[in-house]
Design a protein around this motif. Structure first.
Motif, PDB file in Angstrom:
ATOM      1  N   ASP A 191      36.428 -45.623 180.021  1.00 31.20           N
ATOM      2  CA  ASP A 191      37.317 -46.035 178.943  1.00 31.20           C
ATOM      3  C   ASP A 191      38.723 -46.216 179.500  1.00 31.20           C
ATOM      4  OD1 ASP A 191      38.649 -46.483 176.587  1.00 31.20           O
ATOM      5  OD2 ASP A 191      37.868 -44.718 175.555  1.00 31.20           O
ATOM      6  N   SER A 192      39.355 -47.335 179.178  1.00 30.68           N
ATOM      7  CA  SER A 192      40.654 -47.650 179.771  1.00 30.68           C
ATOM      8  C   SER A 192      41.758 -46.684 179.364  1.00 30.68           C
ATOM      9  CB  SER A 192      41.069 -49.081 179.415  1.00 30.68           C
ATOM     10  OG  SER A 192      41.132 -49.265 178.015  1.00 30.68           O
ATOM     11  N   ASP A 193      41.592 -45.950 178.276  1.00 33.89           N
ATOM     12  CA  ASP A 193      42.625 -44.980 177.924  1.00 33.89           C
ATOM     13  C   ASP A 193      42.250 -43.555 178.320  1.00 33.89           C
ATOM     14  OD1 ASP A 193      40.771 -44.239 176.029  1.00 33.89           O
ATOM     15  OD2 ASP A 193      42.026 -44.720 174.288  1.00 33.89           O
ATOM     16  N   SER A 194      41.261 -43.433 179.219  1.00 34.19           N
ATOM     17  CA  SER A 194      40.862 -42.113 179.699  1.00 34.19           C
ATOM     18  C   SER A 194      41.957 -41.515 180.581  1.00 34.19           C
ATOM     19  CB  SER A 194      39.559 -42.207 180.494  1.00 34.19           C
ATOM     20  OG  SER A 194      39.258 -40.982 181.138  1.00 34.19           O
ATOM     21  N   THR A 195      42.023 -40.189 180.607  1.00 31.32           N
ATOM     22  CA  THR A 195      42.961 -39.484 181.481  1.00 31.32           C
ATOM     23  C   THR A 195      42.226 -38.781 182.619  1.00 31.32           C
ATOM     24  OG1 THR A 195      42.862 -37.528 180.037  1.00 31.32           O
ATOM     25  CG2 THR A 195      44.612 -39.137 179.613  1.00 31.32           C
ATOM     26  N   ASP A 196      40.988 -39.203 182.897  1.00 29.05           N
ATOM     27  CA  ASP A 196      40.170 -38.525 183.912  1.00 29.05           C
ATOM     28  C   ASP A 196      40.484 -38.953 185.335  1.00 29.05           C
ATOM     29  OD1 ASP A 196      38.976 -37.131 181.937  1.00 29.05           O
ATOM     30  OD2 ASP A 196      37.047 -38.168 182.011  1.00 29.05           O
ATOM     31  N   GLY A 197      41.376 -39.916 185.533  1.00 25.28           N
ATOM     32  CA  GLY A 197      41.810 -40.263 186.881  1.00 25.28           C
ATOM     33  C   GLY A 197      41.137 -41.447 187.520  1.00 25.28           C
TER      34      GLY A 197
END
Length: 675
Positions: free
Chosen positions: A553-559
């Motif tokens: 997902d483009s708004d993920s914060t997983d790096g």
């Protein structure tokens, strides 16, 4: 007895530096004794590995509103609130080197139908570390930003390119082309010599409307002597089989009309659902728009949009659109409730509109269409429809969806002319295809680059003259267009509770949509599920370097993603690509030995098969193979011979040079007299 070292390294003794095919020249010829034989002593190569794409390998890509904000029921059994669905990305089957594989993934993303703002905007490269070792892929999604004026490049096509839907009172088969379009001046004019019953309905094509701040401005005063309509529509086209076009005999038109298919599904429509309090439906106009401004039959200003009427609310006896049993209509917006500048608080009459305004402006605002009135003789525009007034159904246009991301101007006049003073697109004219239909025995239908024109004829892809070559999602249970157009947010206004989930634009003036990739199978009910129809069981997570994930997902914060809220989103693999190693062989074309290749059923110059694993157990990277027991092949030379050069190739079983080697190749050969 001689040892010969051959290398692909470029220096004074070699010609070419290809690690799979090279030629070494010897300053002093090597004398080979009569009746000698040759074997491979050792091999050093740097192998990147190959990636094999199977026939059923695919992954999915979604570009649309964040599924977590459109409401509940975004599951496999729901779909009732999604405005867009994933595209099926099925790369070309084959075995590829790393660079070749990255190109195939990029091609598959760019060649599938897509939103005009992202079409052709994908870049896939191998992600490496500082030493150049492969660490997976970088997949860049580049969205288009600002739009520019392309009015002079637009061409006009009759909406009814084969036959007007007038066979109930006029049997003539003719297109709705009683107009002229002059691109240089932007004038769309009624043909004064046409009969009173002939229609002037056309679509301007060449580039889709620029949804990111694009403007479409039309002056309408010179068309006000009669009814007119100007709006935005998905691609419109009629098609028919060659056999149908050859129908002759009595009642020809009626029989031929039955075989003419309109892209919107029907040959004509039932007009606008008004908000007069009585719920009446009257018939005004036959073409369909997604968003429209019109001077109606009562000399009033009507603003309307296409809506879905659920099955239990369809009027008895009205025609239905399969595969569901609901219907699609135009429904009027209560624009007079928006308190715009100059509003009377009631529906405007022609006289009231003409006293203050002489044109209209449609404006793209990411996932929203706004409508403005142009003040008389000025370049000043009063906003009339937009979520800034209210984002409730019936007060603003419904959000853009995957059936409406490719919109084109559609105009209908009874008399006079309209002038398009500005039409903007984010796409260079001619780079985003509009569907085409060519008549004649060898003609046929070819879709455009949008979802609607590809999925529209999903049930007819086996028909030779319907030439849809992309991977489709629709099947008999999940017709993709119907799923989108019957979304909760596309229903009749009175059914929608709450507000539309607009996301508008991001900080870079692009639409604030999410890019979501679905790589692997998942458990039903996930909130990021945007699949439908023939999209079950994606399986390319390992081959894309995301073996540990299902969704990206483009708004993920997983790096694994960077660039959110910009025009360029980059997804970086979390691991190496899942590779395969194919059989490889050493071949020497310029010696006199003979071997036999069963894969080609013929004689060969193959000398040795490279092992799958190096002596230390590795398959990829810098590898060293040392033959524990050499296999000699006779050279069949009855007399001594001088060896001035040695040509070396590393090939597959079909004796095609490998493209999975990099760096330098070094092979040591041993030549001895045969015992």
């Amino acid at each position: 007895m001689s040892l010969i070292v051959a290398t692909s390294r470029i220096d004074e003794n070699t010609q070419a530096g290809d690690p799979s095919s090279f030629k070494n020249f010897f300053r002093s010829p090597i004398e080979v004794e009569a009746n000698s034989e040759i074997a491979v002593q050792s091999v050093k190569v740097q192998r990147t590995g190959n990636i094999t794409i199977e026939e059923d390998d695919f992954f999915l890509h979604y570009f649309g509103t964040d599924p977590t904000i459109v409401g509940e029921s975004t599951t496999i059994s729901g779909y009732d609130r999604l405005l867009s669905f994933s595209r099926k990305i099925n790369p070309q089957r084959g075995t590829y080197s790393l660079s070749g594989y990255a190109t195939k993934i990029q091609d598959a993303l760019n060649n599938q139908y897509d939103d005009p703002r992202t079409f052709g905007g994908y870049l896939t490269t191998i992600h490496t570390n500082a030493s150049g070792e492969e660490l997976g892929l970088d997949i860049k999604c580049v969205d288009k930003g600002a739009a520019s004026d392309v009015t002079a490049s637009m061409t006009a096509q009759a909406t009814y390119n084969i036959a007007e839907p007038v066979y109930d009172y006029d049997d003539t088969i003719r297109p709705s082309d009683a107009f002229t379009w002059t691109a240089g001046t932007g004038v769309f004019e009624r043909d004064g010599s046409a009969s009173a019953t002939q229609k002037s309905v056309g679509v301007l094509k060449g580039a889709p409307f620029g949804l990111n701040d694009g403007e479409f401005i039309v002056e309408v005063k010179n068309a006000s002597a009669g009814q007119y309509a100007v709006g935005l529509t998905r691609p419109q086209l009629q098609v028919e089989s060659y056999a149908n076009s050859q129908i002759s005999g009595s009642n020809t038109s009626l029989r031929r009309q039955a075989g003419i298919s309109q892209m919107f599904g029907k040959k004509y429509y039932t007009g606008v659902m008004t908000s007069d309090g009585a719920g009446e439906i009257y018939r005004s106009g036959e073409e369909m728009y997604d968003y429209v401004f019109m001077l109606d039959a009562d000399d009033n200003i009507t603003i309307a949009e296409r809506v879905y009427v659920p099955p239990n609310e369809v009027d008895f006896g009205e025609p239905l659109d399969l595969p569901g049993s609901g219907d699609f209509r135009l429904q009027e917006l209560e624009y007079w409730s928006n308190a715009f500048t100059g509003s009377t608080g009631a529906k405007l009459t022609k006289a009231q509109f003409g006293a203050s305004w002489d044109g209209i402006q449609f404006k793209g605002f990411g996932d929203e269409i706004e409508l403005y009135f142009k003040q008389n003789g000025k370049t000043v525009y009063d906003k009339v429809v937009g979520s800034s007034f209210s984002n409730s159904a019936g007060r603003c246009f419904s959000p853009i969806s995957s059936t409406t991301y490719a919109l084109y101007p559609q105009l209908n006049i009874v008399s006079g002319s309209m002038t398009v003073t500005k039409y903007e697109s984010s796409n260079t004219p001619g780079t985003y295809a509009y569907p085409t239909f060519t008549s004649g025995a060898t003609g046929g239908y070819v879709p455009g680059d949008d979802m609607f024109s590809n999925e529209r004829f999903f049930g007819a892809i086996a028909v030779p003259w319907i030439r849809v070559n992309r991977d489709l999602t629709s099947n008999g249970l999940d017709a993709l267009i119907y799923l989108v157009d019957s979304s909760y947010y596309k229903e009749i206004h009175e059914n929608i509770v709450g507000e539309y989930p607009f996301v508008n634009r991001n900080a870079s003036s692009g639409v604030d949509y999410n890019h979501i990739f679905t790589m692997n199978t998942f458990i039903e009910g996930n909130v990021l599920d945007t699949t439908a129809g023939l999209q079950a069981f994606p399986n390319m997570g390992g081959k894309l370097g995301f073996v540990d994930r299902v969704f990206l997902d483009s708004d993920s914060t997983d790096g694994y993603v960077s660039g959110d809220d910009t025009l360029t989103i980059t997804f970086t693999s979390t691991g190496e690509l899942q590779k395969t190693s194919i059989s490889s062989f050493i071949r020497i074309p310029n010696l006199t030995h003979k071997s036999f290749n069963g894969a080609q059923s013929g004689l060969s110059k193959i000398l040795y098969q490279l092992p799958q694993f190096a002596n230390d157990g590795r398959q990829f990277g810098p590898l060293h193979f040392e033959a524990s027991e050499k296999t000699y092949v006779k050279l069949h030379n009855p007399a001594p011979m001088l060896l001035n050069q040695l040509q070396v190739q590393i090939v597959d079983s079909q004796e095609k040079e490998l493209d999975s080697l990099t760096g330098d190749t070094q092979i040591v050969f041993h030549i001895r007299k045969s015992s």
